[in-house]
Every structure is written in structure tokens, then in C-alpha cells.
Design a protein around this motif. Structure first.
Motif, short mmCIF file in Angstrom:
data_model
loop_
_atom_site.label_atom_id
_atom_site.label_comp_id
_atom_site.label_asym_id
_atom_site.label_seq_id
_atom_site.Cartn_x
_atom_site.Cartn_y
_atom_site.Cartn_z
N LEU A 88 0.82 -1.20 0.00
CA LEU A 88 0.00 0.00 0.00
C LEU A 88 0.87 1.26 0.00
O LEU A 88 0.54 2.25 -0.66
N LEU A 89 1.98 1.22 0.72
CA LEU A 89 2.89 2.36 0.75
C LEU A 89 3.57 2.56 -0.60
O LEU A 89 3.76 3.69 -1.04
N ASP A 90 3.97 1.46 -1.25
CA ASP A 90 4.55 1.49 -2.60
C ASP A 90 5.78 2.40 -2.67
O ASP A 90 5.91 3.23 -3.57
N LEU A 91 6.68 2.25 -1.71
CA LEU A 91 7.92 3.01 -1.70
C LEU A 91 9.06 2.00 -1.81
O LEU A 91 9.39 1.30 -0.84
N ASP A 92 9.65 1.92 -2.98
CA ASP A 92 10.68 0.91 -3.24
C ASP A 92 11.90 1.14 -2.34
O ASP A 92 12.35 2.27 -2.17
N GLY A 93 12.41 0.04 -1.79
CA GLY A 93 13.62 0.10 -1.00
C GLY A 93 13.41 0.02 0.48
O GLY A 93 14.37 -0.19 1.24
N VAL A 94 12.18 0.17 0.96
CA VAL A 94 11.90 0.08 2.39
C VAL A 94 10.69 -0.82 2.60
O VAL A 94 9.85 -0.99 1.71
N SER A 95 10.60 -1.35 3.79
CA SER A 95 9.45 -2.18 4.17
C SER A 95 8.85 -1.62 5.45
O SER A 95 9.54 -0.97 6.25
N GLY A 97 20.81 12.08 3.83
CA GLY A 97 20.61 13.47 4.20
C GLY A 97 19.35 14.10 3.65
O GLY A 97 19.08 15.28 3.95
N ALA A 98 18.57 13.36 2.88
CA ALA A 98 17.35 13.93 2.29
C ALA A 98 16.23 13.96 3.32
O ALA A 98 16.03 13.00 4.07
N ARG A 99 15.51 15.05 3.35
CA ARG A 99 14.36 15.18 4.23
C ARG A 99 13.04 14.91 3.52
O ARG A 99 12.01 14.82 4.16
N LEU A 100 13.09 14.84 2.19
CA LEU A 100 11.90 14.57 1.39
C LEU A 100 12.18 13.39 0.48
O LEU A 100 13.31 13.18 0.03
N THR A 101 11.15 12.62 0.19
CA THR A 101 11.29 11.54 -0.77
C THR A 101 11.38 12.11 -2.18
O THR A 101 10.91 13.22 -2.46
N GLY A 102 11.95 11.34 -3.07
CA GLY A 102 12.09 11.80 -4.44
C GLY A 102 10.76 12.02 -5.12
O GLY A 102 10.59 12.96 -5.91
N ARG A 103 9.77 11.18 -4.82
CA ARG A 103 8.48 11.35 -5.48
C ARG A 103 7.73 12.56 -4.96
O ARG A 103 6.91 13.14 -5.68
N LEU A 104 8.00 12.98 -3.71
CA LEU A 104 7.38 14.21 -3.22
C LEU A 104 7.97 15.42 -3.94
O LEU A 104 7.24 16.34 -4.32
N ARG A 105 9.28 15.45 -4.14
CA ARG A 105 9.90 16.54 -4.90
C ARG A 105 9.40 16.57 -6.34
O ARG A 105 9.12 17.63 -6.89
N SER A 106 9.30 15.39 -6.95
CA SER A 106 8.81 15.33 -8.33
C SER A 106 7.38 15.81 -8.45
O SER A 106 7.01 16.50 -9.40
N ALA A 107 6.56 15.45 -7.47
CA ALA A 107 5.17 15.90 -7.48
C ALA A 107 5.07 17.40 -7.32
O ALA A 107 4.23 18.05 -7.97
N ALA A 108 5.93 17.99 -6.47
CA ALA A 108 5.91 19.44 -6.27
C ALA A 108 6.30 20.17 -7.56
O ALA A 108 5.65 21.14 -7.95
N GLY A 109 7.37 19.71 -8.22
CA GLY A 109 7.76 20.35 -9.46
C GLY A 109 6.79 20.10 -10.59
O GLY A 109 6.56 20.98 -11.43
N LEU A 113 1.05 20.69 -0.51
CA LEU A 113 1.96 19.63 -0.11
C LEU A 113 2.63 19.90 1.24
O LEU A 113 3.48 19.12 1.66
N HIS A 114 2.28 21.04 1.87
CA HIS A 114 2.82 21.40 3.18
C HIS A 114 4.35 21.51 3.13
O HIS A 114 5.07 20.95 3.97
N LEU A 115 4.82 22.25 2.14
CA LEU A 115 6.25 22.48 1.97
C LEU A 115 6.52 23.97 1.98
O LEU A 115 5.60 24.79 1.90
N SER A 116 7.79 24.33 2.07
CA SER A 116 8.16 25.73 2.04
C SER A 116 8.28 26.21 0.59
O SER A 116 8.47 25.41 -0.33
N TRP A 117 8.20 27.53 0.43
CA TRP A 117 8.29 28.10 -0.92
C TRP A 117 9.64 27.81 -1.56
O TRP A 117 9.68 27.40 -2.73
N PRO A 118 10.79 27.98 -0.87
CA PRO A 118 12.08 27.67 -1.52
C PRO A 118 12.20 26.21 -1.93
O PRO A 118 12.78 25.90 -2.98
N THR A 119 11.65 25.29 -1.12
CA THR A 119 11.73 23.87 -1.47
C THR A 119 10.97 23.57 -2.75
O THR A 119 11.45 22.86 -3.63
N VAL A 120 9.77 24.12 -2.87
CA VAL A 120 8.97 23.89 -4.08
C VAL A 120 9.61 24.56 -5.29
O VAL A 120 9.61 24.01 -6.39
#
Length: 331
Positions: A8-15, A100-112, A129-136
Motif C-alpha cells: 500500500l505504501l509502494d515506496l521501493d527500497g523500504v518495508s 541526508g534527504a528530508r523529502l522523498t524523491g516522489r514528493l519533490r517530483s510531485a511538487a515540481g 503539499l505542506h512544503l516551504s516556498w524555496p523547497t517547491v
């Protein structure tokens, strides 16, 4: 076998280890590393075999439900036993969550992607997405580079037109003391006028040199595939095309042809009225009453509207005959 929660989480690399309910009603998901390649040293690539310790991070992911999910990733720190490797230890990382990443790659991709593809503003995407303006904004820049660095699609009909953006900016040269233009208010856009390539590029300025500079950045094979170039009645763009795309046929778009024809028809009307009546047109003059219909196409006029335009002008003598001749030429 992967459990249903992990699927259900569908995040490759973690369980998913477990899920617990927080006091505020949210859900906290505890994760463990499930990708064996996470043990590879990022410096030398050798798989580590000795555990140094453990670490816990809280990466943020796409929202799930009304409250979202809080991730707690329990990962290990490894010793790199390779003698020549400058990296002595490292923590586990996966492609979706680098070290060192605080966001998942798919969250960054969705924001952009919301800004690049969905037309959302930066501030609206940040709120959703509850992110800051510089991050987005950084995510949007990364998503934009994917488009800018992608090869141009093949284009048969290239469209070139100008766009006004903001105000010009002038600055005084420190040595000569002369004022020079540092930001042009006119931009030139290049579009796929016949296919589905959309906007291909946009540059500041609208001179021959500006257009040729952009064309010089494109591959020769891409320029040779262009058969026609659609422009407005700009001598500047035409000169640039003759130099940069000598094999292409210059085509003036339909809108500007009709616009120029209607401007000339209005000029004939005003000039004829001034010459034959010795004054400007008045509301009682037949040519003034027909001025709107003269600017319309024959197929857009009903028979009644056409008769109201044609018959009074035909009975008006030289003024009406001149205008009807100009209207026929325009059509």
C-alpha cells in the motif's frame, strides 16, 4: 513475501515494520531498509559487511488521507572496509531517499510537476503539499531542467512571434557613462505551429541576432526538418529566417493577413470620405453605418446583413463603389 502495508505504501527500497496511531490522530509508519544495494558504499561501491551502529530519520512523503503519514526510518550505519576508500562509514540510502534527504524523491517530483505540468503556482503547490516556498521552487527548477535539456521534437512548421514581458531596464555603463539596455521588454517565442511540441524556446529580444543566436543552439538536422516558418508581418523575423533557415518557406499567419486587410479597408474608408466629402465620417453617412460589416467576412454575414451593407453603398456613388471594391479585394 511483502506484506499488504508495504504494498500500500509502494515506496521501493523500504518495508513497513509497524504502524501506530499518534495522539493528534495521525499515523506513524516505522520503516526498515529492504534493498540490499543500500549497503553499497557511495564512494567506492563496495558492499559493507560490518555494522557500525543505527540511525533514525524522518523523511516526508506524499500526503496520504486527510492527516498524512509520519515516516520513521530505522536504518543502519555501516563500516566501509575497503582500504583505498576515503569514506570510512556511511548510512543506508535508497534512490527515493538519498542520504541526508528530508523529502522523498516522489514528493519533490510531485511538487515540481504541479507547476510544470498542472499550471499551479509555487505558493499553491507549497500549501497543498505542506512544503516551504524555496523547497517547491527548487523542485520546479529541477523539473524544468528535465524539459529544457530534453531534445527538441521534430518540427515541420515553426512559429515565431514576439511577447511583451514587463518593462525594460536601463543601466549606466560605469566607464562610458552611457545608458544601455540590460533587460528587454520584448521576448521572442518559438513554437511547434503544426504539431504538438508546444513552446520550444523563448529568448529575450526580437532582433535578427537574437533569433539567429537561438537557432544556432539547435542541431543542424533539426533545422533541416523545418519546411515552413509562420510569422507575423515582421521584416526582422523574415530576415532572420532567410539567413538561419534559407530552405524554409515563410508563411504569414492568417490572423495578421486579415488584420492588415481590415486596417487598409478602414484607411480607404476614411481617406475616401475625407476626399469626396471634405470632412470626417458622420453617423448619418452610409459608409459609417456599414463600417462594422465591412470588416466581417462574407460567410459571417447573413443575407439581410449583407443587403444592408451592399445596397446603400451601391447607391451612394463613387464613395460606395470605392468601398465595395476595397471590400471585394479584402475578401
Amino acid at each position: 513475501m511483502v506484506n499488504d502495508t508495504t504494498l500500500l505504501l509502494d515506496l521501493d527500497g523500504v518495508s513497513v515494520i509497524r504502524v501506530e496511531r499518534c495522539e493528534d490522530g495521525g499515523r506513524r509508519v516505522h520503516l526498515a531498509t529492504a534493498d540490499a544495494s543500500a549497503r553499497a558504499c557511495p564512494a567506492c561501491g563496495v558492499f559493507a559487511s560490518r555494522v557500525k551502529g543505527s540511525a533514525t530519520t524522518r523523511p516526508r512523503d506524499l500526503p496520504y488521507g486527510e492527516r498524512g503519514l509520519e515516516f520513521v526510518w530505522h536504518k543502519r550505519r555501516w563500516w566501509c572496509r575497503e582500504p583505498a576508500c576515503p569514506r570510512k562509514s556511511f548510512t543506508e540510502q535508497i534512490p527515493q531517499i538519498p542520504a541526508g534527504a528530508r523529502l522523498t524523491g516522489r514528493l519533490r517530483s510531485a511538487a515540481g510537476g504541479r507547476i510544470r505540468d498542472a499550471g499551479s503556482t509555487v505558493i499553491q503547490a507549497a500549501r497543498d503539499l505542506h512544503l516551504s516556498w524555496p523547497t517547491v521552487m527548487d523542485a520546479f527548477k529541477a523539473a524544468s531542467r528535465q524539459v529544457l535539456e530534453a531534445p527538441l521534437p521534430e518540427v515541420e512548421v515553426l512559429g515565431i512571434d514576439e511577447t511583451r514581458r514587463g518593462r525594460p531596464r536601463w543601466e549606466k555603463h560605469p566607464d562610458s557613462g552611457k545608458w544601455q539596455l540590460t533587460r528587454d521588454r520584448w521576448h521572442t517565442g518559438f513554437v511547434d505551429a503544426h504539431g504538438c511540441g508546444g513552446l520550444l524556446g523563448q529568448i529575450e529580444g526580437r532582433t535578427v541576432a537574437d533569433v539567429l543566436a537561438w537557432l544556432s543552439t539547435t542541431p543542424l538536422t533539426w533545422r533541416n526538418s523545418i519546411r515552413h516558418v509562420a510569422i507575423d508581418m515582421s521584416a526582422t523575423y523574415r530576415a532572420a529566417i532567410r539567413t538561419g533557415l534559407p530552405h524554409a518557406t515563410v508563411v504569414v499567419d492568417h490572423f495578421h493577413i486579415v488584420q492588415l486587410a481590415n486596417k487598409m479597408l478602414s484607411l480607404v474608408r476614411r481617406r475616401t470620405a475625407a476626399e469626396l466629402r471634405g470632412r470626417r465620417g458622420r453617423a448619418t453617412d452610409p459608409e459609417w453605418k456599414a463600417r462594422r460589416r465591412l470588416l466581417r467576412n462574407r460567410e459571417d454575414l447573413t443575407d439581410e446583413q449583407f443587403a444592408k451593407m451592399w445596397n446603400p453603398l451601391l447607391d451612394e456613388g463613387k464613395i460606395g463603389q470605392t468601398l465595395l471594391t476595397a471590400w471585394i479585394a479584402k475578401e
